[in-house]
Write a protein that holds these residues in place. Structure first.
Motif, short mmCIF file in Angstrom:
data_model
loop_
_atom_site.label_atom_id
_atom_site.label_comp_id
_atom_site.label_asym_id
_atom_site.label_seq_id
_atom_site.Cartn_x
_atom_site.Cartn_y
_atom_site.Cartn_z
N GLN A 12 0.83 -1.20 0.00
CA GLN A 12 0.00 0.00 0.00
C GLN A 12 0.86 1.25 0.00
OE1 GLN A 12 -2.72 -0.38 3.34
NE2 GLN A 12 -4.28 -1.26 2.00
N ALA A 13 0.32 2.32 -0.49
CA ALA A 13 1.03 3.60 -0.47
C ALA A 13 1.44 3.92 0.97
CB ALA A 13 0.14 4.71 -1.03
N GLY A 14 2.67 4.40 1.09
CA GLY A 14 3.22 4.68 2.41
C GLY A 14 4.00 3.53 3.01
N GLY A 15 3.90 2.37 2.40
CA GLY A 15 4.58 1.19 2.91
C GLY A 15 6.03 1.11 2.48
N SER A 16 6.64 -0.01 2.84
CA SER A 16 8.07 -0.22 2.57
C SER A 16 8.31 -1.59 1.96
CB SER A 16 8.86 -0.12 3.88
OG SER A 16 8.72 1.15 4.48
N LEU A 17 9.39 -1.66 1.21
CA LEU A 17 9.87 -2.92 0.67
C LEU A 17 11.39 -2.87 0.62
CD1 LEU A 17 7.63 -3.73 -2.46
CD2 LEU A 17 7.76 -5.07 -0.35
N ARG A 18 12.02 -4.03 0.70
CA ARG A 18 13.46 -4.10 0.48
C ARG A 18 13.75 -5.07 -0.65
NH1 ARG A 18 18.62 -5.95 4.19
NH2 ARG A 18 17.81 -8.03 3.74
N LEU A 19 14.39 -4.57 -1.67
CA LEU A 19 14.81 -5.39 -2.79
C LEU A 19 16.23 -5.88 -2.56
CD1 LEU A 19 13.52 -3.24 -5.80
CD2 LEU A 19 12.26 -4.90 -4.38
N SER A 20 16.50 -7.09 -3.03
CA SER A 20 17.84 -7.65 -2.95
C SER A 20 18.28 -8.08 -4.34
CB SER A 20 17.87 -8.87 -2.02
OG SER A 20 17.48 -8.53 -0.71
N CYS A 21 19.56 -8.04 -4.56
CA CYS A 21 20.12 -8.51 -5.83
C CYS A 21 21.42 -9.23 -5.50
CB CYS A 21 20.37 -7.34 -6.76
SG CYS A 21 21.22 -7.77 -8.29
#
Length: 123
Positions: A12-21
């Protein structure tokens, strides 16, 4: 160098995510690493980059203050922590590697690309 991105999802808008590579292959620490994103119908655009040691980071104005790029050379991994996500952040996110420090924002300078991970931000 083979790159594999993960961590995308629906938020949802305002939320967070962490991408990994994670990178497979030698000499990960000799590459400048970048994150790019591509929204439907738009060109792929620069989001963030980090120098070989992690001592320098660079951001597009659209993500500055909300996204943080980091790397762990011991783990051959680069991260993109994303906070305060907006619907306009919706895109496929790609990690990429270049040896050209001076042109970190130019997608044509990147020689290795991951497969992309979808980030969708709902309003």
């Amino acid at each position: 160098v083979q790159l594999q991105a993960s961590g995308g999802g629906l938020v949802q808008a305002g939320g967070s995510l962490r991408l990994s590579c994670i990178a497979a292959g030698r000499s990960f620490s000799s590459y400048v690493m970048g994150w790019f994103r591509q929204a439907p119908g738009k060109e792929r655009e620069f989001a963030a980059a980090i120098s070989w040691s992690g001592g320098s980071t660079f951001y597009a104005n659209s993500v500055k203050g909300r996204f943080t790029i980091s790397r762990d050379n011991a783990e051959n991994t680069v991260y993109l922590q994303m906070h305060s996500l907006k619907p306009e952040d919706t895109a496929v996110y790609y990690c990429a590697a270049t040896r050209n420090y001076n042109k970190y924002a130019s997608k044509t300078e990147y020689i290795y690309w991951g497969q992309g991970t979808q980030v969708t931000v709902s309003s």
